[in-house]
Design a protein around this motif. Structure first.
Motif, PDB file in Angstrom:
ATOM      1  N   THR A   1      15.844  12.425  -2.292  1.00 39.42           N
ATOM      2  CA  THR A   1      15.686  10.886  -2.474  1.00 39.42           C
ATOM      3  C   THR A   1      14.588  10.543  -2.983  1.00 39.42           C
ATOM      4  N   TYR A   2      13.543  10.575  -2.321  1.00 37.77           N
ATOM      5  CA  TYR A   2      12.158  10.129  -2.874  1.00 37.77           C
ATOM      6  C   TYR A   2      11.343  10.904  -3.568  1.00 37.77           C
ATOM      7  N   GLU A   3      11.647  12.436  -3.274  1.00 39.41           N
ATOM      8  CA  GLU A   3      10.961  13.313  -4.164  1.00 39.41           C
ATOM      9  C   GLU A   3       9.508  13.159  -4.155  1.00 39.41           C
ATOM     10  N   LEU A   4       8.953  13.379  -3.043  1.00 37.72           N
ATOM     11  CA  LEU A   4       7.407  13.185  -2.781  1.00 37.72           C
ATOM     12  C   LEU A   4       6.687  14.463  -3.391  1.00 37.72           C
ATOM     13  N   PRO A   5       5.425  14.195  -3.539  1.00 37.47           N
ATOM     14  CA  PRO A   5       4.630  15.276  -4.268  1.00 37.47           C
ATOM     15  C   PRO A   5       4.319  16.134  -2.910  1.00 37.47           C
TER      16      PRO A   5
ATOM     17  N   ASP B   1       5.321   8.875 -11.197  1.00 35.47           N
ATOM     18  CA  ASP B   1       3.926   8.302 -11.339  1.00 35.47           C
ATOM     19  C   ASP B   1       3.644   7.254 -10.308  1.00 35.47           C
ATOM     20  N   ARG B   2       4.016   7.349  -8.930  1.00 32.14           N
ATOM     21  CA  ARG B   2       3.459   6.636  -7.969  1.00 32.14           C
ATOM     22  C   ARG B   2       1.946   7.163  -7.570  1.00 32.14           C
ATOM     23  N   LYS B   3       1.264   6.106  -7.317  1.00 31.72           N
ATOM     24  CA  LYS B   3      -0.238   6.313  -6.802  1.00 31.72           C
ATOM     25  C   LYS B   3      -0.258   6.570  -5.252  1.00 31.72           C
ATOM     26  N   TRP B   4      -0.787   7.599  -4.768  1.00 35.39           N
ATOM     27  CA  TRP B   4      -1.031   8.076  -3.467  1.00 35.39           C
ATOM     28  C   TRP B   4      -2.414   7.813  -3.138  1.00 35.39           C
ATOM     29  N   TYR B   5      -2.793   7.105  -2.353  1.00 36.50           N
ATOM     30  CA  TYR B   5      -4.333   7.005  -1.974  1.00 36.50           C
ATOM     31  C   TYR B   5      -4.382   7.617  -0.550  1.00 36.50           C
ATOM     32  N   PRO B   6      -5.463   8.350  -0.073  1.00 36.90           N
ATOM     33  CA  PRO B   6      -5.804   9.059   1.200  1.00 36.90           C
ATOM     34  C   PRO B   6      -6.054   7.994   2.178  1.00 36.90           C
ATOM     35  N   LEU B   7      -5.238   8.148   3.440  1.00 36.26           N
ATOM     36  CA  LEU B   7      -5.443   7.300   4.484  1.00 36.26           C
ATOM     37  C   LEU B   7      -5.540   7.924   5.666  1.00 36.26           C
TER      38      LEU B   7
ATOM     39  N   PHE C   1       0.817  -1.316  -0.032  1.00 31.85           N
ATOM     40  CA  PHE C   1      -0.023   0.009  -0.176  1.00 31.85           C
ATOM     41  C   PHE C   1       0.957   1.313   0.092  1.00 31.85           C
ATOM     42  N   ARG C   2       0.418   2.301  -0.448  1.00 32.60           N
ATOM     43  CA  ARG C   2       0.910   3.786  -0.303  1.00 32.60           C
ATOM     44  C   ARG C   2      -0.060   4.618  -0.151  1.00 32.60           C
ATOM     45  N   GLY C   3      -0.001   5.254   1.024  1.00 37.08           N
ATOM     46  CA  GLY C   3      -0.837   6.176   1.427  1.00 37.08           C
ATOM     47  C   GLY C   3      -0.551   7.656   1.948  1.00 37.08           C
TER      48      GLY C   3
ATOM     49  N   THR D   1      -8.982  12.345  -2.854  1.00 38.69           N
ATOM     50  CA  THR D   1      -8.142  12.615  -3.984  1.00 38.69           C
ATOM     51  C   THR D   1      -6.971  11.537  -3.939  1.00 38.69           C
ATOM     52  N   ARG D   2      -6.956  10.917  -5.218  1.00 36.85           N
ATOM     53  CA  ARG D   2      -5.649   9.980  -5.385  1.00 36.85           C
ATOM     54  C   ARG D   2      -4.663  11.038  -5.983  1.00 36.85           C
ATOM     55  N   ILE D   3      -3.459  10.798  -5.830  1.00 32.92           N
ATOM     56  CA  ILE D   3      -2.373  11.686  -6.379  1.00 32.92           C
ATOM     57  C   ILE D   3      -1.367  10.779  -7.101  1.00 32.92           C
ATOM     58  N   ARG D   4      -0.981  11.354  -8.302  1.00 31.30           N
ATOM     59  CA  ARG D   4      -0.244  10.544  -9.066  1.00 31.30           C
ATOM     60  C   ARG D   4       0.476  11.568 -10.049  1.00 31.30           C
ATOM     61  N   PHE D   5       1.057  11.026 -11.100  1.00 31.25           N
ATOM     62  CA  PHE D   5       1.613  12.153 -12.232  1.00 31.25           C
ATOM     63  C   PHE D   5       0.670  13.325 -12.846  1.00 31.25           C
TER      64      PHE D   5
END
Length: 366
Positions: free
Chosen positions: A232-236, A207-213, A188-190, A197-201
């Protein structure tokens, strides 16, 4: 002077947008798209998709049933299905020794009118990656390539006809998602948000898909200020600009999940302080996984991302996993969490054996 300033700002904005939408090294395949069709940009992301005609030499084209069409956009509306043969493979040109995020999307949509739940195997080269057993699923793996070619194969196990809608590869930096051995299969990735709202590219450059948690025992924190999202991980920005703390100041913040024992896993936990702390405020906590101390005491820096990563794989008793953020006695504020990712470790031994044989052959022929 003012006009020059406007030009500079406009140029920097355009440059930022171009960089944010950089698809260098991306492989985005619309499975079943006609070889005569031109590449197109997906409406949601702007990602450019191409036909799979040059990647596979078998299969037929299908389309989700009309009643399912309103639920999906290109490129999930059509698929390639494989009524003939036990094993059908996509042959992809990749860059050797590259860390790839690989995604395969399967949307059944009753394309064949049989209304059966899919059940078939997905292979990465000669190794089992996963079993597809859902009407709508995405299989994701992070894998380092050992040659300039890669096969993704669909295997008929005698239960249903294999199919695939999308195949996507995204190159990652070598220092991202490093393991002692094996590849990383997505659990999972939250990001911690009470939104839907789902976050991606393009917000996530990989283009990792982030789902609200979110949980009812948490309080939502947000900021409109810019957060340093990490080298390193360059998070949105949209991921790290949200966080949560427990409603009760002395409570722990818990994240739980399950895996099939004795599977090992890696977790990646991301923090940034979003509140403007007063002079007498302290936020400090320890991180434990499955009751075992992992890291701390830790205090997130204001508007600056820090990622806590397992250096060795972890294991959960009975398959029940729990991550806890535990407030220290010194702390006046509860723990905070912005985002978390978890992956199970999947070994691909036959790929390693193949590489070893190739290396031995090279030595003998040199």
């Amino acid at each position: 002077m003012e006009r020059y300033f406007v030009y500079v700002v406009t140029f920097l904005l355009i440059l930022h947008l171009v960089q944010a939408q950089n698809q260098t090294g991306f492989i985005s395949v619309d499975c079943g798209l006609s070889p005569l069709a031109s590449p197109y940009n997906a409406p949601e992301t702007g990602l450019t998709y191409t036909s799979d005609a040059d990647l596979v030499n078998s299969g037929k084209t299908g389309r989700v049933a009309k009643e399912f069409e309103p639920l999906y956009d290109r490129p999930t509306l059509i698929m390639r299905y494989f009524p003939e043969g036990v094993r059908n493979c996509y042959n992809l040109n990749v860059t050797r020794d590259t860390n790839y995020l690989i995604k395969a999307t399967f949307v059944y949509g009753n394309y064949d009118g049989l209304n059966v739940v899919p059940n078939f195997d997905l292979y990465l080269g000669p190794n089992l990656w996963s079993t597809v057993s859902s009407n709508d699923t995405i299989e994701e793996i992070i894998h380092v390539t050992n040659s300039n070619s890669l096969q993704v194969c669909l295997v008929n196990t005698g239960i249903s006809i294999p199919f695939i809608n999308m195949l996507e590869l995204r190159p990652l930096k070598k220092n991202m998602y490093v393991t002692q051995s094996g590849s990383l299969k997505y659990l999972f990735r939250g990001y911690i948000s009470n939104s839907s709202t789902r976050i991606r590219f393009p917000e996530d450059v990989y283009d990792r898909k982030w789902y609200p948690l979110f949980d009812n025992s948490w309080t939502q924190l947000t900021t409109t200020l810019n957060v340093n999202t990490g080298i390193t991980y360059e998070l949105p920005q949209g991921v790290m600009a949200k966080a949560a703390t427990p409603l009760e100041a002395n409570e722990t913040l818990n994240i739980t999940w399950t895996i099939e024992p004795p599977t090992q896993y890696y977790s990646y936990v991301h923090f940034a302080e979003l509140q403007n702390l007063r002079a007498n405020d302290t936020r400090e906590f320890n991180v434990t996984q499955n009751g075992i101390y992992t890291f701390g005491p830790f205090s997130p820096l204001p508007l600056k991302t820090a990622s806590i990563v397992n250096s060795i794989p972890q294991q959960c008793d009975g398959g029940a996993c729990i991550l806890q953020l535990v407030k220290t006695l010194k702390s006046t504020l509860p723990p905070i969490l912005n985002a978390i990712e978890a992956f199970s470790v999947i070994d691909l031994p036959q790929m390693e054996m193949t590489l070893l044989v190739l290396r031995m052959f090279k030595i003998l022929t040199d």
